[in-house]
Design an enzyme around this catalytic site. Sequence first.
Site, PDB file in Angstrom:
ATOM      1  N   SER A  66      -5.028  -9.985  25.105  1.00  0.00           N
ATOM      2  CA  SER A  66      -5.457 -11.391  25.059  1.00  0.00           C
ATOM      3  C   SER A  66      -6.758 -11.626  24.313  1.00  0.00           C
ATOM      4  O   SER A  66      -7.156 -12.783  24.145  1.00  0.00           O
ATOM      5  CB  SER A  66      -5.570 -11.952  26.475  1.00  0.00           C
ATOM      6  OG  SER A  66      -4.296 -12.247  26.997  1.00  0.00           O
ATOM      7  N   LYS A  69      -6.673 -14.150  21.536  1.00  0.00           N
ATOM      8  CA  LYS A  69      -6.951 -15.581  21.662  1.00  0.00           C
ATOM      9  C   LYS A  69      -8.290 -15.979  21.059  1.00  0.00           C
ATOM     10  O   LYS A  69      -8.541 -17.176  20.861  1.00  0.00           O
ATOM     11  CB  LYS A  69      -6.869 -15.991  23.126  1.00  0.00           C
ATOM     12  CG  LYS A  69      -5.464 -15.839  23.727  1.00  0.00           C
ATOM     13  CD  LYS A  69      -5.414 -16.271  25.177  1.00  0.00           C
ATOM     14  CE  LYS A  69      -4.003 -16.207  25.740  1.00  0.00           C
ATOM     15  NZ  LYS A  69      -3.582 -14.839  26.094  1.00  0.00           N
ATOM     16  N   SER A 126      -6.663 -17.687  30.070  1.00  0.00           N
ATOM     17  CA  SER A 126      -5.880 -16.872  29.144  1.00  0.00           C
ATOM     18  C   SER A 126      -4.397 -17.241  29.212  1.00  0.00           C
ATOM     19  O   SER A 126      -3.524 -16.381  29.159  1.00  0.00           O
ATOM     20  CB  SER A 126      -6.066 -15.383  29.448  1.00  0.00           C
ATOM     21  OG  SER A 126      -5.775 -14.597  28.310  1.00  0.00           O
TER      22      SER A 126
END
Length: 465
Positions: A66, A69, A126
Site C-alpha cells: 500500500s 498509494k 488505505s
Amino acid sequence: MLRSVLAALSTPARPARRLVLYVALAMLALPAPVARADIGAWIVVDMDSGAVLDQKQARRQWYPASITKLMTAYLAFKAIREGRATLQSVVTISANAYAEPPSKMGFKPGTRISLESALKIVIVKSANDVAVAVAEAIGGSEPAFIAQMNAEARRLGMSATRFVNPHGLPDNRQVSSARDLAVLARAVWREFPQYRPYFSLPGIRVGKKTLRSANREFLLRVQGANGMKTGYICNAGLNVVVSATRGGRTVMAVILGAASGVERAAKARALIDAGFKERGGRSVDQLAGVSAKPPADGYCKRNSRPKAEELLAAFGQKTRPSSVLSFARGDLNGGGIRRSIVAAPTPTAFGSVELLAVPKRADGKTDWAKVMDAVIGPRRLAYEAVTVSTAAPRAAVAPRILEGKPLPVPGTPKPVAKPLAAAAELVSVPDVAAPVAAQQAAKPGAIFRGEPLLIAPIPPQNPRP
C-alpha cells in the site's frame, strides 16, 4: 572454547564467576541458534538535501504493497496544482472500485465524496476501493491512471519500479525498491507541503466508524513524527515510509519486509534517531538501478514475528549489552538461542550484563503497551481522530481529465481480474533516467561501488493472498 570453560571451572573462583562459567557451559550444549530473518531492506534520507544517511539493499526490488498509494496521492495533488481538480472535486465509487477486496470502505456504487475526503481515507485507512475511485476520477479510467503512474515514475527516475494497480494489492508484476520509494516520498513531501498534515493523521472518523492509521504508534510516540504511509501483503511483509522533523530538519526512512507492526515501528524509530546524527552521504538520485530480485512468495510465512524478548533486546532503549558477556536463555524446544540477550523476570544486572524484563499484565500475559514504550518510546501525543465528511458538495464536479490520451509508456501492463492478478513474466524495467545514470557513472559513490545491477527480466512468481 569448551576446553577453556572446563579449565576455568577447575580453578578456584568466586561464586559469581563460577555461575557465569556454568551458564557459558550450558550454552555450548544447546543446539545451534536458528536466526530469524532480518528486515529485508531500508534506506534513510535527508528530505532537504537528498543525502542517503544509511541503507541496506536499497536498490533491491520489493513489492511496495500500500505504499503504492503515495503515487496515487501524488498524481491527485498534481491534478490540483495543474487546475484540473480541486479538493472539492467529486470522486464517484464505481462498480469497478466497489469490487476491490479489503482494506476497503465498502461504499456502494454511485456514492459521491470529495477528493479531499477520498485522499484522507486512502492515506489513513488505505482503502483500496477509494484508491481506485480516485484513480478513475483523475485518470478517466483505471488503466489510464496506471499509465500516468508509470510515466511519473519514469520522470522521477524510479528505475526499479513498475505499477499495475493504484492500491498495492498482490500482483508480482508490481515492484519498486526502498530507494525508489524514498524518491517518491521526497517528491510528495517537497512539492506539496500543504498536504503534509494528511500523512500525520493517526485516525479518522467516517460516519459512525473510527478508522486508525497503521502508522499511529510511530506518529504518537516518536519525537517530531509527521508521516507517511504503511503497507502490507504477505509477499512483502510489513512496509512503511516514515518521516520526522526536529530542529528544522526532516529525516525520512523507508523500511521493507518487517515481520510485525511493533518491529516495523521500532526499526523506524531507531533509523530515524540514527539518521539525525548523520549529515553526509551520496544523493538518493544517483542510485538508479536494480541490485537484486524481489523476495520469494510467502515471505511473511518464512519471517516469523519477533517475540517481546527479541524486540527488547534489539530495540529496548534501556538495554545496555555488555562487551564482556552476553548470554541468552536457550529454548530447547524452539531451536535454541534466537538473540544474544533475552529478558530476565525482573530488571537486574548479572555480572556486567543489564537485562530488561518483559513487562507483564495482571493476568501474566505480555504487556505490549509497555513493550512499545520501551522499543518505540512512550506516547508523546494523545490519539485523536479527525472527522471526514462523506457528503460531496452539490455544486462540485468531477476532475477534468487530461486532454487526449496519455502518452504510452513502454511495458505498462493492464490491470487484470480481481482480487489477484495472475503473474506474468516481468519485462525489464526500462532505463528511466539516462541523465541520472550518466551522473552515477561519472561520479561513482563509495558506499555503493561494486553493487551489481540486475537488468535481466525478473522471473515469474505466483502471487499468494
